[in-house]
Write an enzyme that holds these catalytic residues in place. Structure first.
Site, PDB file in Angstrom:
ATOM      1  N   ARG A 130      20.814  12.917  -8.237  1.00 41.37           N
ATOM      2  CA  ARG A 130      22.332  12.952  -8.845  1.00 41.37           C
ATOM      3  C   ARG A 130      22.901  11.617  -8.431  1.00 41.37           C
ATOM      4  O   ARG A 130      23.144  10.804  -7.317  1.00 41.37           O
ATOM      5  CB  ARG A 130      22.905  13.774  -8.043  1.00 41.37           C
ATOM      6  CG  ARG A 130      24.381  13.949  -8.004  1.00 41.37           C
ATOM      7  CD  ARG A 130      25.002  14.844  -7.377  1.00 41.37           C
ATOM      8  NE  ARG A 130      25.136  16.197  -8.418  1.00 41.37           N
ATOM      9  CZ  ARG A 130      25.849  17.106  -8.136  1.00 41.37           C
ATOM     10  NH1 ARG A 130      26.678  17.223  -7.485  1.00 41.37           N
ATOM     11  NH2 ARG A 130      25.446  18.381  -8.982  1.00 41.37           N
ATOM     12  N   HIS A 174      24.959  16.938 -17.367  1.00 38.79           N
ATOM     13  CA  HIS A 174      24.755  17.688 -16.258  1.00 38.79           C
ATOM     14  C   HIS A 174      23.931  18.857 -16.644  1.00 38.79           C
ATOM     15  O   HIS A 174      24.032  20.028 -16.638  1.00 38.79           O
ATOM     16  CB  HIS A 174      25.780  18.450 -15.644  1.00 38.79           C
ATOM     17  CG  HIS A 174      25.625  18.872 -14.242  1.00 38.79           C
ATOM     18  ND1 HIS A 174      24.678  18.807 -13.619  1.00 38.79           N
ATOM     19  CD2 HIS A 174      26.673  19.788 -13.316  1.00 38.79           C
ATOM     20  CE1 HIS A 174      24.661  19.582 -12.367  1.00 38.79           C
ATOM     21  NE2 HIS A 174      25.821  20.155 -12.422  1.00 38.79           N
ATOM     22  N   GLN A 194      22.876  22.434 -15.215  1.00 36.89           N
ATOM     23  CA  GLN A 194      23.739  23.367 -15.087  1.00 36.89           C
ATOM     24  C   GLN A 194      23.754  24.136 -16.210  1.00 36.89           C
ATOM     25  O   GLN A 194      23.926  25.338 -16.437  1.00 36.89           O
ATOM     26  CB  GLN A 194      25.194  22.626 -15.039  1.00 36.89           C
ATOM     27  CG  GLN A 194      26.329  23.796 -15.029  1.00 36.89           C
ATOM     28  CD  GLN A 194      26.650  24.211 -13.685  1.00 36.89           C
ATOM     29  OE1 GLN A 194      26.743  23.432 -12.698  1.00 36.89           O
ATOM     30  NE2 GLN A 194      26.961  25.498 -13.926  1.00 36.89           N
ATOM     31  N   ASP A 206      36.602  22.744 -15.988  1.00 37.66           N
ATOM     32  CA  ASP A 206      35.669  22.108 -15.144  1.00 37.66           C
ATOM     33  C   ASP A 206      37.021  21.115 -14.555  1.00 37.66           C
ATOM     34  O   ASP A 206      38.046  20.932 -14.929  1.00 37.66           O
ATOM     35  CB  ASP A 206      34.844  21.001 -15.717  1.00 37.66           C
ATOM     36  CG  ASP A 206      33.958  20.482 -14.459  1.00 37.66           C
ATOM     37  OD1 ASP A 206      34.061  20.712 -13.262  1.00 37.66           O
ATOM     38  OD2 ASP A 206      33.032  19.495 -14.719  1.00 37.66           O
ATOM     39  N   CYS A 220      31.571  25.436 -13.643  1.00 32.97           N
ATOM     40  CA  CYS A 220      30.310  24.987 -12.860  1.00 32.97           C
ATOM     41  C   CYS A 220      30.551  25.010 -11.306  1.00 32.97           C
ATOM     42  O   CYS A 220      29.608  25.185 -10.561  1.00 32.97           O
ATOM     43  CB  CYS A 220      29.888  23.815 -13.325  1.00 32.97           C
ATOM     44  SG  CYS A 220      31.198  22.223 -13.356  1.00 32.97           S
ATOM     45  N   ARG A 237      22.111  28.772 -10.905  1.00 37.80           N
ATOM     46  CA  ARG A 237      21.605  27.444 -10.639  1.00 37.80           C
ATOM     47  C   ARG A 237      20.418  27.399  -9.877  1.00 37.80           C
ATOM     48  O   ARG A 237      19.339  26.577 -10.291  1.00 37.80           O
ATOM     49  CB  ARG A 237      22.574  26.715  -9.813  1.00 37.80           C
ATOM     50  CG  ARG A 237      23.909  26.337 -10.418  1.00 37.80           C
ATOM     51  CD  ARG A 237      23.691  25.459 -11.673  1.00 37.80           C
ATOM     52  NE  ARG A 237      23.172  24.504 -11.638  1.00 37.80           N
ATOM     53  CZ  ARG A 237      23.593  23.232 -10.897  1.00 37.80           C
ATOM     54  NH1 ARG A 237      24.946  23.261 -10.389  1.00 37.80           N
ATOM     55  NH2 ARG A 237      22.972  22.273 -11.028  1.00 37.80           N
TER      56      ARG A 237
END
Ligand code: CP
Ligand code: NVA
Length: 330
Positions: free
Chosen positions: A108, A135, A138, A231, A272, A317
């Site tokens: 990440r 991402h 996700q 988001d 998310c 997730r």
């Protein structure tokens, strides 16, 4: 044809066919059922993975750790300050070292080129746990969440409200195009996805029989949506000085009950996470003091409403990251 992802890296969804993405969602659903039923699935005992985080995380890190333990893996976590990567050792050298010790590497951090370089040199699967551009893990969780709600996602409409050029919005546009879901980016012109990615996704959408729409009109964007997704307005790695401009540009796109009312009665709210829906965080409290707003990308009312699926997404997730690890390491 049977899908086989063994040995593959998971860097962005543009690299995967609709069948491969669907396979991962199916596998995540199976692993979720097994976890809930208490059926052991330590399929990868004896293997080891490393998690490299150059940005902070709650869900992604914990998902990789729990999924790894459930699969019987050894898991090593390296936080932003504690490895040599980038400072004293190049990405390529780090990849070659870690690839000799571990069976898989999660990254990440910042530019997509970093995770691409890791994958090029590591010799083992590399998983993108979020970059500035994408991402992808996700997305498997979100598609599982949508499938649990609606069954088949094809022909449904997902609208992303707000900063429609960030990593999550980009990835949603790609996964919707791949899986035949109509995608609408709803935000100010300044925050629309890049033209090149829109063109690529429109070509994929044409094959899948769905549409990619960009609009700055909130009512049009939300109209008849099955899911409204938003988001954070300033993503990790972006300077804090951007808050003033983003608040000005994105406030009209705050997901409120009025916006949800334009969507279908059966529509769900997705995020998310983490989310700024109140002032119970240090940044939320600071923004409230500086700009006089207590909620940002979503109102507390919508976040806490019966339409909200944000904690289902968060749980998914773990199941979906487990599917990605298992499919690529088995
Ligand atoms: N959604 C998500 O990636 O959360 P974290 O930043 O907590 O990992
Ligand atoms: N766009 C957000 C996603 C966090 C999971 C960020 O990059 O900060």
């Amino acid at each position: 044809m049977t899908v086989n992802l063994s040995g593959r890296s998971f860097l962005k969804l543009l690299d995967f066919t609709p069948e491969e993405i669907t396979y991962l969602v199916d596998l995540a659903a199976d692993l979720k059922r097994m976890k809930r039923a208490g059926e052991p699935h330590r399929y990868l005992e004896g293997k080891n993975i490393v998690l490299l985080f150059e940005k902070t995380s709650t869900r992604t890190r914990c998902s990789f750790e729990v999924a790894g333990h459930d699969l019987g893996l050894g898991v090593t976590y390296l936080d932003p300050g504690s490895s040599q990567m980038g400072k004293k050792e190049s990405i390529a050298d780090t990849a070659r070292v870690l690839g000799r010790m571990f069976d898989g590497i999660e990254y990440r951090g910042y530019g997509q080129e970093i995770v691409d370089t890791l994958a090029k040199y590591a010799g083992v699967p590399v998983w993108n746990g979020l970059t500035d551009e994408f991402h992808p893990t996700q997305m498997i969780a979100d598609m599982l969440t949508l499938r649990e709600e609606f069954g088949d996602v094809r022909g449904r409409k997902l609208t992303f409200m707000g900063d429609a050029r960030n990593n999550v919005a980009n990835s949603l546009m790609v996964v919707c195009a791949k899986l035949g879901m109509n995608f609408c980016a709803c935000g100010p012109v300044e925050q629309m996805p890049e033209d090149g990615l829109v063109e690529t996704c429109r070509a994929i959408a044409a094959e899948s029989g769905c549409t990619i729409t960009l609009t700055s009109d909130v009512a049009q964007g939300a109209a008849d949506a099955d899911a409204i997704y938003t988001d954070i307005w300033v993503s990790m790695g972006e300077p804090a000085e951007l808050w003033a401009e983003r608040i000005r540009l994105l406030s009209p796109y705050q997901v409120s009950s009025e916006i949800m009312a334009h969507a279908k009665d059966t529509a769900i709210f997705m995020h998310c996470l983490p989310a700024f829906h109140d002032t119970e965080t240090t940044i939320g409290a600071d923004i409230a003091e500086k700009f006089g707003i207590a909620e940002m990308e979503v109102t507390d009312e919508v976040f806490e409403s019966a339409q909200s699926r944000v904690f289902e997404e968060a749980e998914n997730r773990m199941h979906s990251i487990k599917a990605i690890i298992y499919a690529t390491l088995k």
